[in-house]
Design a protein around this motif. Sequence first.
Motif, PDB file in Angstrom:
ATOM      1  N   TYR A 106       0.766  -1.121  -0.044  1.00  0.00           N
ATOM      2  CA  TYR A 106       0.126   0.109  -0.057  1.00  0.00           C
ATOM      3  C   TYR A 106       0.795   1.266  -0.248  1.00  0.00           C
ATOM      4  CZ  TYR A 106      -4.289  -2.569   1.104  1.00  0.00           C
ATOM      5  OH  TYR A 106      -5.244  -3.564   1.097  1.00  0.00           O
ATOM      6  N   LEU A 107       0.588   2.290  -0.928  1.00  0.00           N
ATOM      7  CA  LEU A 107       1.368   3.573  -0.831  1.00  0.00           C
ATOM      8  C   LEU A 107       0.221   4.393  -0.319  1.00  0.00           C
ATOM      9  CD1 LEU A 107       3.397   5.393  -1.749  1.00  0.00           C
ATOM     10  CD2 LEU A 107       2.489   5.406  -4.001  1.00  0.00           C
ATOM     11  N   LEU A 108       0.378   4.982   0.676  1.00  0.00           N
ATOM     12  CA  LEU A 108      -0.573   6.130   1.419  1.00  0.00           C
ATOM     13  C   LEU A 108      -0.089   7.443   1.120  1.00  0.00           C
ATOM     14  CD1 LEU A 108      -0.244   3.086   3.226  1.00  0.00           C
ATOM     15  CD2 LEU A 108      -1.574   4.384   4.744  1.00  0.00           C
ATOM     16  N   VAL A 109      -1.038   7.915   0.569  1.00  0.00           N
ATOM     17  CA  VAL A 109      -0.676   9.371   0.332  1.00  0.00           C
ATOM     18  C   VAL A 109      -1.703  10.247   1.111  1.00  0.00           C
ATOM     19  CG1 VAL A 109      -0.624  11.100  -1.752  1.00  0.00           C
ATOM     20  CG2 VAL A 109      -0.085   8.904  -2.209  1.00  0.00           C
ATOM     21  N   ASN A 110      -1.161  11.301   1.839  1.00  0.00           N
ATOM     22  CA  ASN A 110      -1.822  12.131   2.890  1.00  0.00           C
ATOM     23  C   ASN A 110      -1.973  13.432   2.018  1.00  0.00           C
ATOM     24  OD1 ASN A 110      -1.856  14.576   5.033  1.00  0.00           O
ATOM     25  ND2 ASN A 110      -2.203  12.590   6.118  1.00  0.00           N
ATOM     26  N   VAL A 111      -3.365  13.769   1.989  1.00  0.00           N
ATOM     27  CA  VAL A 111      -3.662  14.945   0.884  1.00  0.00           C
ATOM     28  C   VAL A 111      -4.815  15.762   1.932  1.00  0.00           C
ATOM     29  CG1 VAL A 111      -3.127  13.690  -1.067  1.00  0.00           C
ATOM     30  CG2 VAL A 111      -5.444  13.684  -0.285  1.00  0.00           C
ATOM     31  N   THR A 112      -4.538  17.029   1.478  1.00  0.00           N
ATOM     32  CA  THR A 112      -5.609  18.165   1.857  1.00  0.00           C
ATOM     33  C   THR A 112      -6.313  18.420   0.729  1.00  0.00           C
ATOM     34  OG1 THR A 112      -4.066  18.776   3.821  1.00  0.00           O
ATOM     35  CG2 THR A 112      -5.748  20.371   2.988  1.00  0.00           C
ATOM     36  N   VAL A 113      -7.525  18.678   0.567  1.00  0.00           N
ATOM     37  CA  VAL A 113      -8.593  19.258  -0.276  1.00  0.00           C
ATOM     38  C   VAL A 113      -9.106  20.408   0.133  1.00  0.00           C
ATOM     39  CG1 VAL A 113     -10.400  18.636  -2.036  1.00  0.00           C
ATOM     40  CG2 VAL A 113      -8.791  17.013  -1.263  1.00  0.00           C
ATOM     41  N   LYS A 114      -9.146  21.696  -0.742  1.00  0.00           N
ATOM     42  CA  LYS A 114      -9.782  22.745  -0.253  1.00  0.00           C
ATOM     43  C   LYS A 114     -10.640  23.175  -1.140  1.00  0.00           C
ATOM     44  CE  LYS A 114      -8.934  27.679   1.305  1.00  0.00           C
ATOM     45  NZ  LYS A 114      -8.045  28.468   1.632  1.00  0.00           N
ATOM     46  N   ASN A 115     -11.782  23.486  -0.880  1.00  0.00           N
ATOM     47  CA  ASN A 115     -12.879  23.935  -1.697  1.00  0.00           C
ATOM     48  C   ASN A 115     -12.725  25.539  -2.123  1.00  0.00           C
ATOM     49  OD1 ASN A 115     -15.009  24.479  -3.141  1.00  0.00           O
ATOM     50  ND2 ASN A 115     -16.491  23.543  -1.752  1.00  0.00           N
ATOM     51  N   THR A 116     -12.423  26.017  -2.968  1.00  0.00           N
ATOM     52  CA  THR A 116     -12.239  27.425  -3.589  1.00  0.00           C
ATOM     53  C   THR A 116     -13.328  27.732  -4.211  1.00  0.00           C
ATOM     54  OG1 THR A 116     -11.001  27.128  -5.113  1.00  0.00           O
ATOM     55  CG2 THR A 116      -9.768  27.609  -3.307  1.00  0.00           C
ATOM     56  N   GLY A 117     -14.522  27.126  -4.461  1.00  0.00           N
ATOM     57  CA  GLY A 117     -15.711  27.631  -5.298  1.00  0.00           C
ATOM     58  C   GLY A 117     -16.761  27.830  -4.369  1.00  0.00           C
ATOM     59  N   ASN A 118     -17.926  28.180  -4.926  1.00  0.00           N
ATOM     60  CA  ASN A 118     -19.163  28.655  -4.382  1.00  0.00           C
ATOM     61  C   ASN A 118     -20.286  27.519  -3.918  1.00  0.00           C
ATOM     62  OD1 ASN A 118     -18.092  31.162  -4.985  1.00  0.00           O
ATOM     63  ND2 ASN A 118     -18.853  31.157  -7.046  1.00  0.00           N
ATOM     64  N   GLU A 119     -19.710  26.305  -4.337  1.00  0.00           N
ATOM     65  CA  GLU A 119     -20.879  25.430  -3.940  1.00  0.00           C
ATOM     66  C   GLU A 119     -20.027  24.213  -3.142  1.00  0.00           C
ATOM     67  OE1 GLU A 119     -22.850  23.948  -7.153  1.00  0.00           O
ATOM     68  OE2 GLU A 119     -23.899  25.922  -7.593  1.00  0.00           O
ATOM     69  N   SER A 120     -20.524  23.351  -2.185  1.00  0.00           N
ATOM     70  CA  SER A 120     -20.009  22.114  -1.607  1.00  0.00           C
ATOM     71  C   SER A 120     -19.479  21.217  -2.683  1.00  0.00           C
ATOM     72  CB  SER A 120     -20.789  21.681  -0.572  1.00  0.00           C
ATOM     73  OG  SER A 120     -21.958  21.122  -1.167  1.00  0.00           O
TER      74      SER A 120
END
Length: 202
Positions: A106-120
């Motif tokens: 398993y390759l585990l990739v720790n990521v952060t996702v940020k919403n910069t739009g106007n909807e969820s």
Amino acid sequence: MTKKQSNEKAKKPFYKKWWVWILAIIVVIAVSTSGDDEAATSDTNTLKEQPAKAETPKKAKPEKKEAKVAGIGEVVKVGKVEFTVNSTSTAKNVGGEYGQNAQGTYLLVNVTVKNTGNESITTDTSFFQIKAGEKTYDADSTASIYANEATDFFLQQVNPDLSATGVVVFDVSDELIANPELMLQVQTGFFGTETGLIKIAQ
């Protein structure tokens, strides 16, 4: 035969007189010469009136822009979502005794996702793929759920201006993990048309 009849016979018809033919020839030559001069003048005027054709400048071929490749810790903006790879690690099992074992590693990739739009938006494993040359590897959705039991990263709703951090899991070979050109491709959803690349080689 009377004298009057003799005189009428002696007279030649008008069109048989030699000077009539000479005069006719001169007229014909004059008319034809005049016509040639007019045609030449007309052609010359036409050439003068036609503007010189301007050469159309050749358009320079647009240079192909290579997609910018980010590294670990760098933000990649794709559409209205920002992705950041925080770290990578490997494991043979996720979720413990009741979790799941890897077929390879398993390759585990720790990521952060940020919403910069106007909807969820809703985070999903379809946001992520691994690229190595011409080969593409999908994330292991089941293993990813086990790896995020504490955070519920996947299928989490992220409202505008907010972010979520979690682990994306890929079941791959050790040779792939050692590939110096290993890339994580990110996109905005399964049907996303915009993508970005993050180099995650260890």
